[in-house]
Design a protein around this motif. Structure first.
Motif, PDB file in Angstrom:
ATOM      1  N   VAL A   1      40.101  21.061  10.968  1.00 40.33           N
ATOM      2  CA  VAL A   1      40.470  21.607  12.279  1.00 40.33           C
ATOM      3  C   VAL A   1      41.881  22.185  12.246  1.00 40.33           C
ATOM      4  O   VAL A   1      42.151  23.248  12.814  1.00 40.33           O
ATOM      5  CB  VAL A   1      40.349  20.506  13.357  1.00 40.33           C
ATOM      6  CG1 VAL A   1      40.925  20.983  14.680  1.00 40.33           C
ATOM      7  CG2 VAL A   1      38.895  20.096  13.536  1.00 40.33           C
ATOM      8  N   LEU A   2      42.807  21.499  11.570  1.00 36.99           N
ATOM      9  CA  LEU A   2      44.189  21.961  11.511  1.00 36.99           C
ATOM     10  C   LEU A   2      44.324  23.268  10.738  1.00 36.99           C
ATOM     11  O   LEU A   2      45.110  24.143  11.108  1.00 36.99           O
ATOM     12  CB  LEU A   2      45.080  20.888  10.866  1.00 36.99           C
ATOM     13  CG  LEU A   2      45.317  19.621  11.688  1.00 36.99           C
ATOM     14  CD1 LEU A   2      46.110  18.608  10.884  1.00 36.99           C
ATOM     15  CD2 LEU A   2      46.050  19.945  12.982  1.00 36.99           C
TER      16      LEU A   2
ATOM     17  N   THR B   1      36.903  11.215   7.859  1.00 38.88           N
ATOM     18  CA  THR B   1      37.750  11.433   9.045  1.00 38.88           C
ATOM     19  C   THR B   1      38.889  12.386   8.725  1.00 38.88           C
ATOM     20  O   THR B   1      39.182  13.308   9.506  1.00 38.88           O
ATOM     21  CB  THR B   1      38.312  10.087   9.535  1.00 38.88           C
ATOM     22  OG1 THR B   1      37.242   9.176   9.757  1.00 38.88           O
ATOM     23  CG2 THR B   1      39.092  10.283  10.824  1.00 38.88           C
ATOM     24  N   LEU B   2      39.539  12.173   7.579  1.00 35.59           N
ATOM     25  CA  LEU B   2      40.632  13.061   7.183  1.00 35.59           C
ATOM     26  C   LEU B   2      40.125  14.477   6.939  1.00 35.59           C
ATOM     27  O   LEU B   2      40.791  15.454   7.312  1.00 35.59           O
ATOM     28  CB  LEU B   2      41.310  12.523   5.925  1.00 35.59           C
ATOM     29  CG  LEU B   2      42.137  11.249   6.080  1.00 35.59           C
ATOM     30  CD1 LEU B   2      42.613  10.769   4.719  1.00 35.59           C
ATOM     31  CD2 LEU B   2      43.321  11.468   7.004  1.00 35.59           C
TER      32      LEU B   2
ATOM     33  N   ILE C   1      49.862  15.467   7.331  1.00 38.46           N
ATOM     34  CA  ILE C   1      49.562  16.323   8.481  1.00 38.46           C
ATOM     35  C   ILE C   1      50.544  17.486   8.562  1.00 38.46           C
ATOM     36  O   ILE C   1      50.167  18.647   8.791  1.00 38.46           O
ATOM     37  CB  ILE C   1      49.582  15.502   9.782  1.00 38.46           C
ATOM     38  CG1 ILE C   1      48.325  14.641   9.893  1.00 38.46           C
ATOM     39  CG2 ILE C   1      49.687  16.415  11.010  1.00 38.46           C
ATOM     40  CD1 ILE C   1      47.047  15.435  10.081  1.00 38.46           C
TER      41      ILE C   1
ATOM     42  N   SER D   1      37.551  16.059   8.318  1.00 39.50           N
ATOM     43  CA  SER D   1      37.280  16.742   9.581  1.00 39.50           C
ATOM     44  C   SER D   1      38.573  17.114  10.319  1.00 39.50           C
ATOM     45  O   SER D   1      38.665  18.189  10.917  1.00 39.50           O
ATOM     46  CB  SER D   1      36.403  15.858  10.470  1.00 39.50           C
ATOM     47  OG  SER D   1      37.049  14.621  10.735  1.00 39.50           O
ATOM     48  N   GLU D   2      39.571  16.248  10.239  1.00 40.17           N
ATOM     49  CA  GLU D   2      40.836  16.530  10.927  1.00 40.17           C
ATOM     50  C   GLU D   2      41.608  17.651  10.240  1.00 40.17           C
ATOM     51  O   GLU D   2      42.143  18.546  10.902  1.00 40.17           O
ATOM     52  CB  GLU D   2      41.685  15.268  10.993  1.00 40.17           C
ATOM     53  CG  GLU D   2      42.907  15.417  11.869  1.00 40.17           C
ATOM     54  CD  GLU D   2      43.513  14.083  12.242  1.00 40.17           C
ATOM     55  OE1 GLU D   2      44.640  14.074  12.747  1.00 40.17           O
ATOM     56  OE2 GLU D   2      42.852  13.052  12.022  1.00 40.17           O
TER      57      GLU D   2
ATOM     58  N   TYR E   1      50.366   9.521   6.584  1.00 37.25           N
ATOM     59  CA  TYR E   1      49.600  10.413   7.466  1.00 37.25           C
ATOM     60  C   TYR E   1      50.474  11.546   7.993  1.00 37.25           C
ATOM     61  O   TYR E   1      50.057  12.711   7.998  1.00 37.25           O
ATOM     62  CB  TYR E   1      49.015   9.592   8.612  1.00 37.25           C
ATOM     63  CG  TYR E   1      48.217  10.390   9.608  1.00 37.25           C
ATOM     64  CD1 TYR E   1      46.934  10.832   9.295  1.00 37.25           C
ATOM     65  CD2 TYR E   1      48.739  10.709  10.858  1.00 37.25           C
ATOM     66  CE1 TYR E   1      46.196  11.563  10.211  1.00 37.25           C
ATOM     67  CE2 TYR E   1      48.006  11.438  11.774  1.00 37.25           C
ATOM     68  CZ  TYR E   1      46.732  11.865  11.442  1.00 37.25           C
ATOM     69  OH  TYR E   1      46.007  12.594  12.336  1.00 37.25           O
TER      70      TYR E   1
ATOM     71  N   THR F   1      40.754  20.858   1.752  1.00 39.23           N
ATOM     72  CA  THR F   1      41.151  19.565   2.300  1.00 39.23           C
ATOM     73  C   THR F   1      41.286  18.484   1.229  1.00 39.23           C
ATOM     74  O   THR F   1      41.972  17.481   1.441  1.00 39.23           O
ATOM     75  CB  THR F   1      40.130  19.096   3.351  1.00 39.23           C
ATOM     76  OG1 THR F   1      38.829  19.040   2.751  1.00 39.23           O
ATOM     77  CG2 THR F   1      40.099  20.045   4.531  1.00 39.23           C
TER      78      THR F   1
END
Length: 225
Positions: A60-61, A53-54, A215, A56-57, A211, A71
């Motif tokens: 995108v960022l 999940t991290l 981020i 993929s997120e 998180y 990543t």
């Protein structure tokens, strides 16, 4: 006995003048059993879902300039901060992320590396970030000053945000526990219930702050690529 309220965050445990509290930073790796790394378990499967999940997120960022392996640095950062935040919730374990020195040692080198990479490889792109699109000509010099200041204080804001959120909950729990020593039975039961709720909140804050830190670091890196 505490000399002041903030003494609960002092790295005071020492042997031969060596502060052992900072060893709690590496306790997350020590307490994991060897079988965790060799045989898949339920904990490993949950960890794998979180990692996917991290990944993929963060992908995108970062955007179109994503390269393989980028990543993993941010996922490692997330679990490192999360582990230290969680360990600080246990009694008599030092919370390293509640210290500015620890947080700045993470945020400052990372931000400095981003700036060096951006200014050396994408100089024109970095200059365009200093003047937002649509800024009037009269305000351009003023906006350059504001954007420069906001860029310089980024590692400080990352460190202060994490430190303040880690300290706030611990201080509330400490205050309530000190009140519990001199209170009646009915008041003590209420205070214990409130402290249990605060511990639940602190668990969520530990996850959220790790998180948020990761981020924001990812967003800062995407601006220099």
């Amino acid at each position: 006995m505490m000399t002041n309220l903030f003494s609960i965050f002092d790295p005071s445990t020492s042997i031969f003048n060596m502060n052992l509290n900072w060893l709690s930073t590496f306790m997350g790796l020590i307490i994991l059993p060897m079988i965790f790394w060799l045989i898949p378990s339920r904990l490993f499967m949950i960890l794998n879902i979180i990692l996917k999940t991290l990944h993929s997120e963060f992908k995108v960022l970062i955007g179109n300039n994503y390269s393989y392996g980028t990543t993993f640095m941010f996922m490692t950062l997330f679990f490192f901060i999360l582990c230290n935040n969680f360990l600080g919730l246990f009694p008599y374990i030092f919370t390293s992320t509640s210290h500015m020195m620890m947080n700045l040692s993470i945020a400052l080198p990372m931000w400095f590396t981003f700036m060096i990479f951006g200014w050396l490889n994408n100089t024109q792109h970095m200059f365009t970030h200093l003047v937002p699109q649509g800024t009037p000509s009269l305000l351009m010099s003023f906006m350059v000053l504001i954007e420069t200041i906001s860029n310089v204080i980024r590692p400080l804001t990352l460190a202060v945000r994490l430190m303040a959120n880690m300290i706030a909950g611990h201080l509330l729990i400490t205050l309530l526990s000190s009140m519990n020593l001199t209170s009646s039975l009915s008041l003590s039961s209420i205070l214990i219930l409130v402290m249990i709720l605060l511990m639940t909140l602190e668990t969520a804050v530990s996850l959220i702050q790790a998180y948020v830190f990761t981020i924001l670091s990812t967003l800062y890196s995407s601006e220099v690529i």
